[in-house]
Scaffold this motif. Structure first.
Motif, PDB file in Angstrom:
ATOM      1  N   GLU A 104      -2.523  -1.577  -7.874  1.00 26.50           N
ATOM      2  CA  GLU A 104      -1.983  -2.598  -6.955  1.00 26.50           C
ATOM      3  C   GLU A 104      -1.251  -3.694  -7.751  1.00 26.50           C
ATOM      4  OE1 GLU A 104      -4.999  -4.999  -4.891  1.00 26.50           O
ATOM      5  OE2 GLU A 104      -3.980  -4.506  -3.022  1.00 26.50           O
ATOM      6  N   PHE A 119      -7.887   1.244  -8.148  1.00 25.95           N
ATOM      7  CA  PHE A 119      -6.923   0.864  -7.104  1.00 25.95           C
ATOM      8  C   PHE A 119      -6.343  -0.520  -7.399  1.00 25.95           C
ATOM      9  CE2 PHE A 119      -5.988  -1.498  -3.219  1.00 25.95           C
ATOM     10  CZ  PHE A 119      -4.964  -0.713  -2.702  1.00 25.95           C
ATOM     11  N   GLY A 134      -4.808  -6.452   1.824  1.00 27.50           N
ATOM     12  CA  GLY A 134      -5.667  -7.614   2.047  1.00 27.50           C
ATOM     13  C   GLY A 134      -6.405  -8.117   0.822  1.00 27.50           C
ATOM     14  N   PHE A 137      -9.350   5.274  -3.587  1.00 31.05           N
ATOM     15  CA  PHE A 137     -10.693   4.685  -3.561  1.00 31.05           C
ATOM     16  C   PHE A 137     -11.756   5.758  -3.783  1.00 31.05           C
ATOM     17  CE2 PHE A 137     -11.097   0.195  -2.282  1.00 31.05           C
ATOM     18  CZ  PHE A 137      -9.755  -0.154  -2.090  1.00 31.05           C
ATOM     19  N   ASP A 197       0.834  -1.208   0.000  1.00 32.23           N
ATOM     20  CA  ASP A 197       0.000   0.000   0.000  1.00 32.23           C
ATOM     21  C   ASP A 197       0.871   1.262   0.000  1.00 32.23           C
ATOM     22  OD1 ASP A 197      -2.437  -1.308  -0.025  1.00 32.23           O
ATOM     23  OD2 ASP A 197      -2.704  -1.212   2.142  1.00 32.23           O
TER      24      ASP A 197
HETATM   25  C1  S3P Z   1      -7.701  -3.642   1.287  1.00 33.56           C
HETATM   26  C2  S3P Z   1      -6.747  -3.689   2.266  1.00 33.56           C
HETATM   27  C3  S3P Z   1      -5.867  -2.542   2.575  1.00 33.56           C
HETATM   28  C4  S3P Z   1      -5.702  -1.654   1.336  1.00 33.56           C
HETATM   29  C5  S3P Z   1      -7.028  -1.260   0.782  1.00 33.56           C
HETATM   30  C6  S3P Z   1      -7.883  -2.473   0.374  1.00 33.56           C
HETATM   31  C7  S3P Z   1      -8.558  -4.846   1.057  1.00 33.56           C
HETATM   32  O1  S3P Z   1      -4.597  -3.005   2.990  1.00 33.56           O
HETATM   33  O2  S3P Z   1      -4.964  -2.336   0.348  1.00 33.56           O
HETATM   34  O3  S3P Z   1      -7.703  -0.481   1.740  1.00 33.56           O
HETATM   35  O4  S3P Z   1      -9.153  -4.962  -0.027  1.00 33.56           O
HETATM   36  O5  S3P Z   1      -8.597  -5.706   1.970  1.00 33.56           O
HETATM   37  P1  S3P Z   1      -4.335  -3.703   4.437  1.00 33.56           P
HETATM   38  O6  S3P Z   1      -4.751  -5.154   4.329  1.00 33.56           O
HETATM   39  O7  S3P Z   1      -2.867  -3.549   4.623  1.00 33.56           O
HETATM   40  O8  S3P Z   1      -5.140  -2.946   5.435  1.00 33.56           O
END
Ligand code: S3P
Length: 216
Positions: A83, A79, A102, A71, A56
């Motif tokens: 990613e 996003f 996540g 977002f 992130d």
């Molecule tokens: C997400 C998890 C977040 C971040 C975003 C989306 C998800 O990261 O990538 O808000 O889809 O579970 P963390 O798991 O480090 O909180």
């Protein structure tokens, strides 16, 4: 060491008593929000003398935008594109511990990248949903308590992690992702009752375990 620095930072602690098997050049931590991927990854990297990269934070440095603002302004599909691009770039590095967001394993391209990059082991940090949600709440109230430094100061969970704004929907996502995390991971560590240090110890022991990795 900066837990969420976008560029890998050299670890500062001494060499580990138990390094991972020599063929491994990347350790990737996955799991739902609140699993401790960043905190555990940072300590693990320090123990190994490897670099640490939080995906992130890397996205934020590449775009100049925070995850919540991506977002809010561009939506989740954009996003996810950013990613995937950041993941492909990160996997070009060696001797690195990488903490995924996540949702990264939900995307097929990301799973293929992780499975097909040689020398890469993905480890799933697991815990029950209420434990994870509570950890996120605590981090949102006190960002310094976790290492998710990219979170907004005093942000509510839904502001720092947009997908937690609706807890019921978040739990539905959690349930849908569990089998994906398990199938992707070479090892699963149940972190619910472990400290960060214990999780790192368990992870290194598992990587060095002579028993065949469990593929689900
Ligand atoms: C997400 C998890 C977040 C971040 C975003 C989306 C998800 O990261 O990538 O808000 O889809 O579970 P963390 O798991 O480090 O909180």
């Amino acid at each position: 060491m900066n837990a969420t620095s976008a560029e890998p930072s050299p670890a500062t602690e001494t060499a580990p008593p138990m390094p991972p098997p020599a063929h491994l050049r990347r350790l990737v931590l996955t799991g739902f929000m609140g699993a401790g991927k960043t905190t555990v990854g940072c300590l693990l990297a320090a123990r190994l003398g490897w670099d640490f990269l939080d995906l992130d934070a890397y996205i934020e440095s590449r775009t100049g935008l925070t995850v919540p603002s991506i977002f809010a302004t561009h939506g989740e599909p954009r996003f996810r594109q950013l990613e995937s691009q950041a993941l492909a770039s990160a996997l070009g590095r060696s001797r690195i511990v990488l903490a995924l967001g996540g949702g990264a394993p939900e995307v097929l391209t990301n799973r293929l990248l992780l499975e097909q990059t040689p020398g890469t082991a993905t480890i799933f940090l697991d815990a029950p949903f209420p434990t994870l949600f509570d950890r996120c709440m605590m981090q949102a109230l006190n960002p310094a308590s976790g290492s998710a430094e990219h979170m907004l100061p005093n942000a509510l969970p839904g502001q720092a992690r947009p997908l937690l704004a609706d807890p019921a929907a978040a739990e539905t996502r959690f349930l849908a992702r569990q089998p994906i995390y398990r199938r992707l991971a070479r090892h699963t560590i149940d972190t619910a009752s472990l400290t960060t240090e214990e999780t790192v110890d368990a992870l290194l022991a598992r990587l060095n375990s002579p028993t065949p990795a469990r593929r689900r």
